[in-house]
Structures are given as structure tokens and as C-alpha cells.
Design an enzyme around this catalytic site. Structure first.
Site, mmCIF file in Angstrom:
data_model
loop_
_atom_site.group_PDB
_atom_site.id
_atom_site.type_symbol
_atom_site.label_atom_id
_atom_site.label_comp_id
_atom_site.label_asym_id
_atom_site.label_seq_id
_atom_site.Cartn_x
_atom_site.Cartn_y
_atom_site.Cartn_z
ATOM 1 N N ALA A 1 -43.924 62.262 47.686
ATOM 2 C CA ALA A 1 -45.010 63.207 47.407
ATOM 3 C C ALA A 1 -46.167 62.483 46.740
ATOM 4 O O ALA A 1 -45.968 61.489 46.043
ATOM 5 C CB ALA A 1 -44.509 64.334 46.499
ATOM 6 N N ASP A 2 -47.358 62.990 46.970
ATOM 7 C CA ASP A 2 -48.551 62.444 46.343
ATOM 8 C C ASP A 2 -49.555 63.580 46.187
ATOM 9 O O ASP A 2 -49.759 64.355 47.125
ATOM 10 C CB ASP A 2 -49.148 61.323 47.200
ATOM 11 C CG ASP A 2 -50.310 60.638 46.520
ATOM 12 O OD1 ASP A 2 -50.108 60.069 45.425
ATOM 13 O OD2 ASP A 2 -51.425 60.669 47.071
#
Length: 186
Positions: A66-67
Site C-alpha cells: 500500500a502507498d
């Protein structure tokens, strides 16, 4: 199936635990991309790079990358370098709306991947210098994109938001929970 979170973010760990999943944290030393033709896709690309790097050393696991980034006035806003820059970010957000985009990537043991992103909108209150100073005194912001955390004294600075609150915190849970549950049942 073993689930691995390819992020050391305490906020993401807390959100994933809230879903009731048993997981381990393994991070990869990957360089994040900072430019893309479509900035909304940049978090997806970075999430995929993280997940793919961890999946390469854990081929039997379901790996989640995730970012999260903030888009404001057509530019990506990252983590502030210092408190002065943090104050500047908050002043720029004052009375205005920005987007929070979280990219997600699931790498499956069969070598396939699922990538997507979620978008939320956050509208800030009109902020005085005193409110900004007090917020920065109360909340450690140097590790947070945009220099704020909606879950930490967000009522001081945020007027309202649309979209999933957990997305603003760093890990949208609605679709993610469905996708992980489906993958674990396979």
C-alpha cells in the site's frame, strides 16, 4: 494462506488488525517512484513495487502493498522535511480541499496481481497560525503525508471529508477486506 503486509506503517497494521486478519509484516527496501503521467496511479505503482519485492522472497504468501499520497493543486504532497514545512503544508490546505489517494496491490502465490486505488476528499477548516502551531505541538507529523493525521486531533483542522475514513488514515478497508477474504478462501 499466509498474509504479509509489505509496510511497517503502524497505522496500516492497526487497520488490518481491525479486520481480524492474521498477518506478518515484511518490508522491502524499494525506492518509491515520484512521478507518473497520472499522479492518481502513482500510489498503485509504488504499492505494487513493495508487494512484488516481498512476494519474490515469499512466493507462497498473499502479499499486500500500500502507498498513500496527497494530491493538492495538481501536485503530490509528501511527508514534510521539518516542522516549518509541515506548518506551510497546513497553511496551504487551510480552507481548501485536497485528495487522499491510496494505492493497493495484492500479489498472489500464483504470480498474479490485483492493483487498485481509492480516493477520498478532505476539506480543511480555515486555520489560524495559532491553531497550526497547537496542532503541530500535539501531533507528530513528520512521518505523515501532508503533515497531518485525521485520526489525531483531526477535529482541529478538518471541516469534513468524503470517501472512506480509513483511506485517509492509510488503508481503505471495504474493498480490501472483500478481496483478502476471497483470496484466503481459495
Amino acid at each position: 494462506m499466509k498474509l504479509i503486509l509489505a509496510s511497517k506503517s503502524p497505522r496500516r497494521c492497526e487497520l488490518l488488525r481491525r479486520c481480524g486478519f492474521d498477518f506478518t509484516v515484511v518490508t522491502a527496501d524499494t525506492e518509491e517512484l515520484t512521478t507518473a503521467a497520472d499522479l492518481r496511479l502513482l500510489p498503485e505503482q509504488n504499492a505494487w513495487r513493495k508487494a512484488r519485492a516481498v512476494a519474490a522472497t515469499h512466493p507462497d504468501a498473499l502479499v499486500l502493498g500500500a502507498d498513500t499520497m496527497i494530491l493538492f493543486d495538481g501536485k503530490a504532497v509528501g511527508k514534510p522535511a521539518d516542522l516549518s514545512e509541515a506548518a506551510r503544508f497546513l497553511q496551504e490546505f487551510s480552507g481548501r480541499t485536497h485528495e487522499v489517494v491510496t494505492g493497493l496491490a495484492l500479489c498472489f502465490p500464483d504470480g498474479t496481481s490485483d492493483l487498485w486505488h481509492e480516493v477520498s476528499q478532505v476539506r480543511f477548516k480555515e486555520l489560524t497560525a495559532a491553531v497550526i502551531a497547537e496542532y503541530l505541538r500535539l501531533v507528530p507529523v513528520l512521518d505523515k503525508a501532508g503533515a497531518y493525521a485525521i485520526q489525531e486531533h483531526g477535529d482541529m483542522i478538518v471541516a469534513d471529508y468524503s470517501g472512506e475514513l480509513e483511506n485517509i488514515i492509510g488503508l481503505p478497508l471495504q474493498r480490501l477486506q472483500q478481496k483478502i477474504t476471497a483470496a484466503v478462501k481459495l
